[in-house]
Design an enzyme around this catalytic site. Sequence first.
Site: not given
Length: 222
Positions: A64, A66, A77, A186
Amino acid sequence: MPPISNDWLEPLSSEFKKEYYKNLHKKVVEEYNSVLVFPPADDLFNAFHFTPLSEVKAVILGQDPYHGDGQAHGLCFSVKKGVDIPPSLVNIYNELHEDLGCQIPNHGCLEKWAKQGVLLLNTVLTVRAHQALSHRGIGWEQFTDAAIKVLNEQDRPIVFILWGKPAQEKKKMLDNPKHLVLTAPHPSPLSAYRGFFGSKPFSKTNEFLEKNGIAPIDWEIE
């Protein structure tokens, strides 16, 4: 929420008519009108706006947006120029440097990737300020699953880069033998050392594209 207007519109148009999406739209509008929500509404569909379906070469799936002030702008990202580079992106840049020798940039805006055919898609497209995962389960997952299904059905090679468990859960949807699916932990500081570092996703993506007669991606962020 500006509508999607490029070649994504036709394959996704049936989603906009479904009951879940009507409920989702109503909920998201209520949230924008009552609390601080990221990204700004005009940036919500940027992943689709920046990377038309016909131009997608690779897909990076995030979770989801930031949830810090001024960070999210609709590309997973990525943050706008002038915003501190988040820790996960710092690790992505470190892996990019180790993998391809690219310089580590002084900003976190990944629009260059998006404009070259890298779809930077979160599975949830909005979030309340300072409340991670606060819009999980309101319907976005069904919408982005529909987009992933459209991508899986494309009759051309596409690379899917799945970092972390939520993204890797989408692997079962990707059964088209033309595609390449790359998985790794991740890039967050909590998990990057468990196999994200050294996974070489950028060189593997370009090798696959070139093998299939597709121009590679210039991953260098100036």
